[in-house]
Design a protein around this motif. Structure first.
Motif, PDB file in Angstrom:
ATOM      1  N   ILE A  58       0.919  -1.137   0.014  1.00 59.07           N
ATOM      2  CA  ILE A  58       0.059   0.039  -0.108  1.00 59.07           C
ATOM      3  C   ILE A  58       0.883   1.110   0.109  1.00 59.07           C
ATOM      4  O   ILE A  58       1.883   1.459   0.688  1.00 59.07           O
ATOM      5  N   PHE A  59       0.519   2.106  -1.016  1.00 56.42           N
ATOM      6  CA  PHE A  59       1.405   3.398  -0.975  1.00 56.42           C
ATOM      7  C   PHE A  59       0.478   4.646  -0.462  1.00 56.42           C
ATOM      8  O   PHE A  59      -0.734   4.628  -0.389  1.00 56.42           O
ATOM      9  N   ASN A  60       1.346   5.547   0.579  1.00 56.39           N
ATOM     10  CA  ASN A  60       0.667   6.622   0.793  1.00 56.39           C
ATOM     11  C   ASN A  60       1.598   7.744   1.179  1.00 56.39           C
ATOM     12  O   ASN A  60       2.917   7.799   1.076  1.00 56.39           O
ATOM     13  N   SER A  61       0.940   9.204   1.085  1.00 54.05           N
ATOM     14  CA  SER A  61       1.357  10.331   1.241  1.00 54.05           C
ATOM     15  C   SER A  61       0.221  11.338   1.384  1.00 54.05           C
ATOM     16  O   SER A  61      -0.430  11.571   0.837  1.00 54.05           O
ATOM     17  N   PRO A  67      -3.828   1.216  -2.748  1.00 55.81           N
ATOM     18  CA  PRO A  67      -5.404   1.162  -2.862  1.00 55.81           C
ATOM     19  C   PRO A  67      -5.970   2.002  -1.779  1.00 55.81           C
ATOM     20  O   PRO A  67      -5.327   2.201  -0.686  1.00 55.81           O
ATOM     21  N   GLY A  68      -7.088   2.174  -1.814  1.00 56.16           N
ATOM     22  CA  GLY A  68      -7.913   3.196  -1.045  1.00 56.16           C
ATOM     23  C   GLY A  68      -8.064   2.366   0.412  1.00 56.16           C
ATOM     24  O   GLY A  68      -7.656   1.282   0.779  1.00 56.16           O
ATOM     25  N   SER A  69      -8.465   3.264   1.597  1.00 56.80           N
ATOM     26  CA  SER A  69      -8.709   2.754   2.809  1.00 56.80           C
ATOM     27  C   SER A  69      -9.527   1.541   2.927  1.00 56.80           C
ATOM     28  O   SER A  69     -10.348   1.406   2.036  1.00 56.80           O
ATOM     29  N   GLY A  73      -4.034  -4.613  -0.124  1.00 57.00           N
ATOM     30  CA  GLY A  73      -2.740  -3.977  -1.029  1.00 57.00           C
ATOM     31  C   GLY A  73      -2.841  -4.889  -2.311  1.00 57.00           C
ATOM     32  O   GLY A  73      -3.149  -5.927  -2.254  1.00 57.00           O
ATOM     33  N   TYR A  74      -1.899  -4.117  -3.111  1.00 55.95           N
ATOM     34  CA  TYR A  74      -1.424  -4.897  -4.508  1.00 55.95           C
ATOM     35  C   TYR A  74      -0.495  -6.076  -4.302  1.00 55.95           C
ATOM     36  O   TYR A  74       0.330  -6.067  -3.332  1.00 55.95           O
ATOM     37  N   ALA A  75      -0.651  -7.222  -4.636  1.00 54.85           N
ATOM     38  CA  ALA A  75      -0.186  -8.346  -4.485  1.00 54.85           C
ATOM     39  C   ALA A  75       1.091  -8.540  -5.436  1.00 54.85           C
ATOM     40  O   ALA A  75       0.938  -8.272  -6.588  1.00 54.85           O
ATOM     41  N   VAL A  76       2.348  -8.564  -4.866  1.00 53.17           N
ATOM     42  CA  VAL A  76       3.602  -8.326  -5.763  1.00 53.17           C
ATOM     43  C   VAL A  76       4.570  -9.317  -5.262  1.00 53.17           C
ATOM     44  O   VAL A  76       4.505  -9.779  -4.144  1.00 53.17           O
ATOM     45  N   GLY A  85      -2.181   2.080 -11.066  1.00 57.69           N
ATOM     46  CA  GLY A  85      -3.024   0.591 -10.720  1.00 57.69           C
ATOM     47  C   GLY A  85      -2.688  -0.575 -11.640  1.00 57.69           C
ATOM     48  O   GLY A  85      -3.294  -1.412 -11.165  1.00 57.69           O
ATOM     49  N   ARG A  86      -1.767  -0.475 -12.423  1.00 57.64           N
ATOM     50  CA  ARG A  86      -1.408  -1.398 -13.300  1.00 57.64           C
ATOM     51  C   ARG A  86      -0.289  -2.117 -12.716  1.00 57.64           C
ATOM     52  O   ARG A  86       0.937  -1.068 -12.389  1.00 57.64           O
ATOM     53  N   ILE A  87      -0.049  -3.264 -12.572  1.00 62.76           N
ATOM     54  CA  ILE A  87       1.349  -3.973 -12.149  1.00 62.76           C
ATOM     55  C   ILE A  87       1.882  -4.534 -13.237  1.00 62.76           C
ATOM     56  O   ILE A  87       1.235  -5.763 -13.838  1.00 62.76           O
ATOM     57  N   THR A  88       3.274  -4.538 -13.439  1.00 64.24           N
ATOM     58  CA  THR A  88       3.853  -5.189 -14.636  1.00 64.24           C
ATOM     59  C   THR A  88       5.363  -5.647 -13.885  1.00 64.24           C
ATOM     60  O   THR A  88       5.611  -5.410 -13.048  1.00 64.24           O
ATOM     61  N   HIS A  89       5.941  -6.767 -14.536  1.00 64.29           N
ATOM     62  CA  HIS A  89       7.121  -7.075 -14.048  1.00 64.29           C
ATOM     63  C   HIS A  89       8.277  -6.522 -15.107  1.00 64.29           C
ATOM     64  O   HIS A  89       9.279  -6.862 -14.920  1.00 64.29           O
ATOM     65  N   LYS A  90       7.869  -5.352 -15.820  1.00 63.94           N
ATOM     66  CA  LYS A  90       8.820  -4.883 -16.707  1.00 63.94           C
ATOM     67  C   LYS A  90       8.544  -3.298 -16.505  1.00 63.94           C
ATOM     68  O   LYS A  90       7.410  -2.967 -16.315  1.00 63.94           O
TER      69      LYS A  90
END
Length: 139
Positions: A58-61, A67-69, A73-76, A85-90
């Protein structure tokens, strides 16, 4: 595990909070709001967790969160780039192309004793040793 995150415009430097909820007792990288990410330039930030192979992130600032409250979290796993919001391997298209040439871990009795890496940006002729200062190559 290495995570690259392209922050939205208007955000300050992001933190990354990462955790593993696949185990019986929740494992956290650090307490909320997480740890500061390192600026790679062009709105991209990176965080390396050498003792982790996978997590949810989860990213915050400054009160913003992706992702939102109350969202998971995004699975990586391994090395991933996250942009809009897009997860890539490159590296996403249109971004500087990098060559990650060395990432070496030294083990002793099954424990990681030292981790070394070199990141080379072939477009700008710069490199970074062990996540340190960005250095310029010379001829």
């Amino acid at each position: 595990m290495t995570v690259h995150f392209y922050k939205p415009s208007g955000w300050g430097a992001p933190n990354i909070y990462y955790y593993d909820d696949s185990v019986t007792l929740l494992r956290e990288g650090s307490a909320w709001p997480g740890v500061a990410m390192q600026d790679e330039g062009n709105g991209c930030y990176v965080y390396r967790a050498p003792d982790w192979t996978q997590a949810k992130v989860i990213f915050n600032s400054s009160g913003n969160q992706i992702p939102g409250s109350q969202m998971p979290g995004y699975a990586v796993s391994g090395e991933r780039w996250i942009k809009e919001g897009r997860i890539t391997h490159k590296i996403p298209m249109g971004q500087n192309r990098r060559l990650r040439s060395i990432n070496r871990k030294e083990h002793s009795k099954g424990i990681v004793r030292r981790s070394r890496s070199i990141d080379i940006d072939v477009d700008s002729g710069t490199y970074r040793l062990n996540g340190g200062l960005l250095l310029q190559t010379t001829n």
